[in-house]
Motif scaffolding. Structure first.
Motif, PDB file in Angstrom:
ATOM      1  N   LEU A  52       0.930  -0.827  -0.417  1.00  0.00           N
ATOM      2  CA  LEU A  52       0.165   0.013   0.227  1.00  0.00           C
ATOM      3  C   LEU A  52       0.803   1.420  -0.261  1.00  0.00           C
ATOM      4  O   LEU A  52       1.714   1.451   0.802  1.00  0.00           O
ATOM      5  N   TYR A  53       0.412   2.027  -0.893  1.00  0.00           N
ATOM      6  CA  TYR A  53       1.453   3.338  -1.781  1.00  0.00           C
ATOM      7  C   TYR A  53       0.246   4.701  -1.336  1.00  0.00           C
ATOM      8  O   TYR A  53      -0.194   4.180  -2.109  1.00  0.00           O
ATOM      9  N   ASP A  54       0.809   5.583  -0.605  1.00  0.00           N
ATOM     10  CA  ASP A  54       0.715   6.971  -1.387  1.00  0.00           C
ATOM     11  C   ASP A  54       1.800   7.787  -2.045  1.00  0.00           C
ATOM     12  O   ASP A  54       2.838   8.075  -1.525  1.00  0.00           O
ATOM     13  N   PRO A  55       1.159   7.644  -3.474  1.00  0.00           N
ATOM     14  CA  PRO A  55       2.493   8.800  -3.859  1.00  0.00           C
ATOM     15  C   PRO A  55       2.157   9.600  -4.060  1.00  0.00           C
ATOM     16  O   PRO A  55       2.577  11.072  -4.310  1.00  0.00           O
ATOM     17  N   ASP A  56       1.216  10.222  -3.112  1.00  0.00           N
ATOM     18  CA  ASP A  56       0.895  12.067  -2.862  1.00  0.00           C
ATOM     19  C   ASP A  56       0.923  12.590  -1.708  1.00  0.00           C
ATOM     20  O   ASP A  56       1.077  13.892  -1.420  1.00  0.00           O
ATOM     21  N   ALA A  57       1.888  11.828  -0.886  1.00  0.00           N
ATOM     22  CA  ALA A  57       2.053  12.645   0.691  1.00  0.00           C
ATOM     23  C   ALA A  57       3.121  13.765   0.330  1.00  0.00           C
ATOM     24  O   ALA A  57       4.847  13.221  -0.737  1.00  0.00           O
ATOM     25  N   PRO A  58       3.921  14.475   1.241  1.00  0.00           N
ATOM     26  CA  PRO A  58       4.315  15.687   0.594  1.00  0.00           C
ATOM     27  C   PRO A  58       5.957  15.215   1.436  1.00  0.00           C
ATOM     28  O   PRO A  58       6.005  15.766   2.343  1.00  0.00           O
ATOM     29  N   THR A  59       6.298  14.124   1.437  1.00  0.00           N
ATOM     30  CA  THR A  59       7.393  13.741   1.087  1.00  0.00           C
ATOM     31  C   THR A  59       9.085  13.669   0.208  1.00  0.00           C
ATOM     32  O   THR A  59      10.029  13.508   0.549  1.00  0.00           O
ATOM     33  N   GLY A  60       8.609  14.220  -1.536  1.00  0.00           N
ATOM     34  CA  GLY A  60       9.060  13.062  -1.626  1.00  0.00           C
ATOM     35  C   GLY A  60       9.496  12.960  -2.777  1.00  0.00           C
ATOM     36  O   GLY A  60      10.501  12.360  -4.075  1.00  0.00           O
ATOM     37  N   SER A  61       9.227  11.101  -2.171  1.00  0.00           N
ATOM     38  CA  SER A  61       9.101   9.923  -2.027  1.00  0.00           C
ATOM     39  C   SER A  61       8.225   9.410  -2.311  1.00  0.00           C
ATOM     40  O   SER A  61       8.535   7.460  -2.485  1.00  0.00           O
ATOM     41  N   PRO A 111      -1.458  14.820   5.120  1.00  0.00           N
ATOM     42  CA  PRO A 111      -2.132  16.207   6.068  1.00  0.00           C
ATOM     43  C   PRO A 111      -3.384  16.443   5.567  1.00  0.00           C
ATOM     44  O   PRO A 111      -3.568  16.724   4.081  1.00  0.00           O
ATOM     45  N   PRO A 112      -4.068  18.006   6.259  1.00  0.00           N
ATOM     46  CA  PRO A 112      -5.276  18.228   5.562  1.00  0.00           C
ATOM     47  C   PRO A 112      -4.473  19.294   4.179  1.00  0.00           C
ATOM     48  O   PRO A 112      -3.887  19.324   4.603  1.00  0.00           O
ATOM     49  N   GLY A 113      -6.235  19.444   3.661  1.00  0.00           N
ATOM     50  CA  GLY A 113      -5.947  19.178   2.085  1.00  0.00           C
ATOM     51  C   GLY A 113      -6.234  18.663   0.827  1.00  0.00           C
ATOM     52  O   GLY A 113      -7.281  18.287   1.232  1.00  0.00           O
ATOM     53  N   ARG A 114      -5.490  18.333   0.200  1.00  0.00           N
ATOM     54  CA  ARG A 114      -6.205  17.959  -0.922  1.00  0.00           C
ATOM     55  C   ARG A 114      -6.021  16.115  -1.303  1.00  0.00           C
ATOM     56  O   ARG A 114      -5.610  15.583   0.079  1.00  0.00           O
ATOM     57  N   VAL A 115      -6.910  15.656  -1.991  1.00  0.00           N
ATOM     58  CA  VAL A 115      -7.180  13.929  -1.429  1.00  0.00           C
ATOM     59  C   VAL A 115      -6.094  13.504  -2.130  1.00  0.00           C
ATOM     60  O   VAL A 115      -4.965  13.437  -3.033  1.00  0.00           O
ATOM     61  N   HIS A 116      -5.679  11.862  -1.392  1.00  0.00           N
ATOM     62  CA  HIS A 116      -4.264  11.203  -1.734  1.00  0.00           C
ATOM     63  C   HIS A 116      -4.986  10.194  -2.696  1.00  0.00           C
ATOM     64  O   HIS A 116      -6.185   9.439  -2.038  1.00  0.00           O
ATOM     65  N   ARG A 117      -4.168   9.851  -2.994  1.00  0.00           N
ATOM     66  CA  ARG A 117      -3.549   7.817  -3.274  1.00  0.00           C
ATOM     67  C   ARG A 117      -3.299   7.007  -2.987  1.00  0.00           C
ATOM     68  O   ARG A 117      -2.445   7.184  -2.619  1.00  0.00           O
ATOM     69  N   TYR A 118      -3.907   6.024  -2.893  1.00  0.00           N
ATOM     70  CA  TYR A 118      -4.210   4.944  -1.774  1.00  0.00           C
ATOM     71  C   TYR A 118      -3.890   3.786  -3.037  1.00  0.00           C
ATOM     72  O   TYR A 118      -4.934   3.868  -2.745  1.00  0.00           O
ATOM     73  N   GLN A 154      -3.801  -3.451  -9.386  1.00  0.00           N
ATOM     74  CA  GLN A 154      -4.041  -2.787  -8.702  1.00  0.00           C
ATOM     75  C   GLN A 154      -5.399  -1.827  -8.265  1.00  0.00           C
ATOM     76  O   GLN A 154      -6.332  -2.317  -9.177  1.00  0.00           O
ATOM     77  N   LEU A 155      -5.047  -1.289  -6.988  1.00  0.00           N
ATOM     78  CA  LEU A 155      -6.330  -0.770  -7.021  1.00  0.00           C
ATOM     79  C   LEU A 155      -6.578   0.700  -6.068  1.00  0.00           C
ATOM     80  O   LEU A 155      -5.548   0.396  -5.123  1.00  0.00           O
ATOM     81  N   THR A 156      -6.589   1.924  -6.304  1.00  0.00           N
ATOM     82  CA  THR A 156      -6.798   2.798  -6.076  1.00  0.00           C
ATOM     83  C   THR A 156      -7.794   3.376  -5.174  1.00  0.00           C
ATOM     84  O   THR A 156      -8.898   2.966  -5.270  1.00  0.00           O
ATOM     85  N   ALA A 157      -7.083   3.809  -3.381  1.00  0.00           N
ATOM     86  CA  ALA A 157      -9.050   4.381  -2.863  1.00  0.00           C
ATOM     87  C   ALA A 157      -8.707   5.560  -2.563  1.00  0.00           C
ATOM     88  O   ALA A 157      -7.076   6.436  -2.881  1.00  0.00           O
ATOM     89  N   LEU A 158      -9.046   6.357  -2.221  1.00  0.00           N
ATOM     90  CA  LEU A 158      -9.279   8.115  -2.097  1.00  0.00           C
ATOM     91  C   LEU A 158      -9.398   8.874  -0.441  1.00  0.00           C
ATOM     92  O   LEU A 158      -9.866   7.641  -0.620  1.00  0.00           O
ATOM     93  N   TYR A 159      -8.632   9.393  -0.218  1.00  0.00           N
ATOM     94  CA  TYR A 159      -8.332   9.755   0.586  1.00  0.00           C
ATOM     95  C   TYR A 159      -7.820  11.094   1.408  1.00  0.00           C
ATOM     96  O   TYR A 159      -7.528  11.618   0.893  1.00  0.00           O
ATOM     97  N   GLY A 160      -8.796  12.377   1.840  1.00  0.00           N
ATOM     98  CA  GLY A 160      -8.099  13.215   2.516  1.00  0.00           C
ATOM     99  C   GLY A 160      -9.073  13.847   3.556  1.00  0.00           C
ATOM    100  O   GLY A 160     -10.016  13.638   3.475  1.00  0.00           O
ATOM    101  N   THR A 161      -8.740  14.958   3.921  1.00  0.00           N
ATOM    102  CA  THR A 161      -9.140  16.013   5.314  1.00  0.00           C
ATOM    103  C   THR A 161      -8.969  17.280   5.272  1.00  0.00           C
ATOM    104  O   THR A 161      -7.561  17.576   4.053  1.00  0.00           O
ATOM    105  N   SER A 162      -9.575  17.603   5.333  1.00  0.00           N
ATOM    106  CA  SER A 162      -9.840  19.706   5.079  1.00  0.00           C
ATOM    107  C   SER A 162      -9.410  20.456   6.252  1.00  0.00           C
ATOM    108  O   SER A 162      -9.700  21.340   6.513  1.00  0.00           O
ATOM    109  N   ARG A 163      -9.084  19.584   7.278  1.00  0.00           N
ATOM    110  CA  ARG A 163      -9.762  20.354   8.583  1.00  0.00           C
ATOM    111  C   ARG A 163      -8.222  21.051   8.589  1.00  0.00           C
ATOM    112  O   ARG A 163      -7.705  21.371   8.432  1.00  0.00           O
TER     113      ARG A 163
END
Length: 163
Positions: A52-61, A111-118, A154-163
């Motif tokens: 399970l990988y989140d390519p949208d995490a704000p880590t650069g990797s 983190p709060p903000g945009r939706v990430h792909r899992y 692959q199977l992709t789910a979405l998740y994000g928060t706006s807090r």
């Protein structure tokens, strides 16, 4: 037959259910790995790896949330909670350290903000097991996968928060 990955907890492109969201880091989910099932593995498959990988995490990797290696070739599913200690893994399967710093399933925790792909991936390998140390990094597993991959689904789910 195409190699496919499905879950009874969500469909491809849907929002990740609360049961599969991390419990901590500002999240209040159940932190349960979802039930997964794969079909149509290619001929010659000798083992599987689930990640399970989140390519949208704000880590650069990106961020590795779950890595299970050495799933026997005669296994075609994991029950809900298999990565969370609530259900068993197949004999011989091994969970590898994630970017949370420990082995086991770590649900969505953006983190709060945009939706990430899992992205849940099952990879069919041409070897019965990956010969790696128990504390191997997800990067090392990725390297090994690229040398032994027959096919992936692959199977992709979405998740994000706006807090």
């Amino acid at each position: 037959m195409a190699f496919t990955l499905t879950s009874t907890a969500f469909v491809n492109g849907a929002t990740l259910p609360p049961a599969q969201v991390y419990s901590g880091m500002g999240q209040t989910g159940g932190n349960l790995s979802p039930p997964l099932r794969w079909d149509g593995a290619p001929a010659g498959t000798r083992s599987f790896v689930v990640t399970l990988y989140d390519p949208d995490a704000p880590t650069g990797s990106g961020w590795w949330h779950w890595v299970v290696i050495n799933i026997p070739a005669d296994v075609a599913s994991l029950p809900e909670g298999a990565g969370s200690g609530k259900a068993g893994l197949p004999d011989g399967a091994l969970q590898i350290r994630t970017d949370f710093g420990v082995a086991g399933y770590g649900g969505a925790a953006p983190p709060p903000g945009r939706v990430h792909r899992y992205i849940f991936t099952v990879t069919a390998l041409d070897v019965p097991k990956l010969e790696v140390p128990a504390d191997a990094s997800p990067a090392l597993i990725g390297f090994m996968l690229n040398h032994h991959r027959l096919s992936s689904a692959q199977l992709t789910a979405l998740y994000g928060t706006s807090r």
